[in-house]
Motif scaffolding. Sequence first.
Motif, mmCIF file in Angstrom:
data_model
loop_
_atom_site.group_PDB
_atom_site.id
_atom_site.type_symbol
_atom_site.label_atom_id
_atom_site.label_comp_id
_atom_site.label_asym_id
_atom_site.label_seq_id
_atom_site.Cartn_x
_atom_site.Cartn_y
_atom_site.Cartn_z
ATOM 1 N N ARG A 150 0.818 -1.210 0.000
ATOM 2 C CA ARG A 150 0.000 0.000 0.000
ATOM 3 C C ARG A 150 0.856 1.266 0.000
ATOM 4 O O ARG A 150 0.419 2.317 -0.480
ATOM 5 C CB ARG A 150 -0.944 0.014 1.209
ATOM 6 C CG ARG A 150 -1.946 1.162 1.156
ATOM 7 C CD ARG A 150 -3.035 1.063 2.181
ATOM 8 N NE ARG A 150 -2.533 1.270 3.534
ATOM 9 C CZ ARG A 150 -3.307 1.326 4.620
ATOM 10 N NH1 ARG A 150 -4.616 1.139 4.487
ATOM 11 N NH2 ARG A 150 -2.787 1.509 5.812
ATOM 12 N N THR A 151 2.080 1.170 0.549
ATOM 13 C CA THR A 151 2.945 2.351 0.560
ATOM 14 C C THR A 151 3.225 2.845 -0.856
ATOM 15 O O THR A 151 3.401 4.041 -1.079
ATOM 16 C CB THR A 151 4.277 2.028 1.256
ATOM 17 O OG1 THR A 151 4.847 0.847 0.658
ATOM 18 C CG2 THR A 151 4.066 1.798 2.744
ATOM 19 N N LEU A 152 3.282 1.934 -1.811
ATOM 20 C CA LEU A 152 3.516 2.311 -3.210
ATOM 21 C C LEU A 152 2.222 2.531 -3.978
ATOM 22 O O LEU A 152 2.172 3.354 -4.901
ATOM 23 C CB LEU A 152 4.341 1.230 -3.916
ATOM 24 C CG LEU A 152 5.767 0.981 -3.421
ATOM 25 C CD1 LEU A 152 6.419 -0.145 -4.223
ATOM 26 C CD2 LEU A 152 6.594 2.253 -3.524
ATOM 27 N N PHE A 153 1.194 1.779 -3.611
ATOM 28 C CA PHE A 153 -0.036 1.802 -4.403
ATOM 29 C C PHE A 153 -1.272 1.976 -3.524
ATOM 30 O O PHE A 153 -2.104 1.064 -3.394
ATOM 31 C CB PHE A 153 -0.151 0.501 -5.212
ATOM 32 C CG PHE A 153 1.085 0.153 -5.989
ATOM 33 C CD1 PHE A 153 1.517 0.952 -7.026
ATOM 34 C CD2 PHE A 153 1.837 -0.963 -5.660
ATOM 35 C CE1 PHE A 153 2.665 0.650 -7.741
ATOM 36 C CE2 PHE A 153 2.983 -1.288 -6.367
ATOM 37 C CZ PHE A 153 3.406 -0.472 -7.413
ATOM 38 N N PRO A 154 -1.425 3.153 -2.913
ATOM 39 C CA PRO A 154 -2.650 3.402 -2.143
ATOM 40 C C PRO A 154 -3.844 3.436 -3.091
ATOM 41 O O PRO A 154 -3.799 4.067 -4.141
ATOM 42 C CB PRO A 154 -2.392 4.775 -1.514
ATOM 43 C CG PRO A 154 -1.400 5.429 -2.421
ATOM 44 C CD PRO A 154 -0.527 4.324 -2.934
ATOM 45 N N GLY A 155 -4.879 2.715 -2.729
ATOM 46 C CA GLY A 155 -6.048 2.661 -3.604
ATOM 47 C C GLY A 155 -5.947 1.615 -4.700
ATOM 48 O O GLY A 155 -6.718 1.650 -5.671
ATOM 49 N N MET A 156 -5.023 0.642 -4.570
ATOM 50 C CA MET A 156 -4.878 -0.401 -5.583
ATOM 51 C C MET A 156 -6.154 -1.235 -5.741
ATOM 52 O O MET A 156 -6.522 -1.610 -6.853
ATOM 53 C CB MET A 156 -3.700 -1.312 -5.246
ATOM 54 C CG MET A 156 -3.583 -2.562 -6.119
ATOM 55 S SD MET A 156 -3.408 -2.206 -7.891
ATOM 56 C CE MET A 156 -1.631 -1.952 -8.014
ATOM 57 N N VAL A 157 -6.830 -1.500 -4.637
ATOM 58 C CA VAL A 157 -8.056 -2.305 -4.712
ATOM 59 C C VAL A 157 -9.069 -1.627 -5.628
ATOM 60 O O VAL A 157 -9.649 -2.257 -6.521
ATOM 61 C CB VAL A 157 -8.649 -2.532 -3.307
ATOM 62 C CG1 VAL A 157 -10.067 -3.105 -3.420
ATOM 63 C CG2 VAL A 157 -7.766 -3.490 -2.504
ATOM 64 N N ARG A 158 -9.271 -0.346 -5.416
ATOM 65 C CA ARG A 158 -10.230 0.386 -6.257
ATOM 66 C C ARG A 158 -9.762 0.443 -7.708
ATOM 67 O O ARG A 158 -10.548 0.249 -8.641
ATOM 68 C CB ARG A 158 -10.414 1.800 -5.708
ATOM 69 C CG ARG A 158 -11.451 2.618 -6.490
ATOM 70 C CD ARG A 158 -11.580 4.043 -5.976
ATOM 71 N NE ARG A 158 -10.374 4.831 -6.227
ATOM 72 C CZ ARG A 158 -9.477 5.150 -5.297
ATOM 73 N NH1 ARG A 158 -9.651 4.747 -4.032
ATOM 74 N NH2 ARG A 158 -8.408 5.863 -5.600
ATOM 75 N N ALA A 159 -8.453 0.712 -7.891
ATOM 76 C CA ALA A 159 -7.923 0.818 -9.249
ATOM 77 C C ALA A 159 -8.066 -0.492 -10.008
ATOM 78 O O ALA A 159 -8.438 -0.503 -11.192
ATOM 79 C CB ALA A 159 -6.457 1.243 -9.197
#
Length: 239
Positions: A150-159
């Motif tokens: 998540r530190t690199l990709f906050p919001g990955m789930v939504r994306a």
Amino acid sequence: MLTRGTGVALWRQIHDRLEREIASGRYGPGDRLPSESRLSAEYGVNRHTIRRALSGLEEDGLIRVEQGRGSFVREPVIHYPVSRRTRFSENLSRQRREPGNVLLLAVEAEADPRVAEALAIEPGDVVARITSAGEADGRRISYSTSFFPRTLFPGMVRAYRELGSVTRALKHFGVADYSRKRTRIIARMPTTEEAEELRQPRTRPVLVTESVNVDGAGVPVEFGVCLFASDWVQILVEP
């Protein structure tokens, strides 16, 4: 239709006749064979005899059995290359197969020690966990789970939910390309859940790849565990 008292078991006679029908093209690749009850009525034997004949055909590599769906003539195996740049859709498209992806789960979770080590983060750090099933021409061939820090990709789930692919989701976060740092391949028996997702018997082994993908700077961006149906897929390791 069957000859009794000849010393040739009834299941073997049924096996041989079905084998000839497959060889002649009456049942082509991907075709479903008649149901056990229909074959039982056609040959005048009990279903146990039919199951023994079908089991023999499966052991010979002529058919595959899908739980809850029936028996199908086996199609040519899919050659799945694993290299520094491995993409599911591209691998299938090059073989004129229609790729498909079914999202099963997309959540945030704490990284366990194995995931943390692969992603170079601390155990307990939050990661996006994406579980999906891969298909070729509408048939289930893989069951995979990928983890993204998540530190690199906050919001990955939504994306990922919006974009529907790892490659497009990573591009959304500025990772234009990524490559395979390492791949570990093993074979094992599936769990009940895994067998159900792959639509195969639990008694059939699966091929498992554990992989780490990195960006252009060598930073881990994805840790993935993918199970492949071993009767569908042959993994090819390429430089």
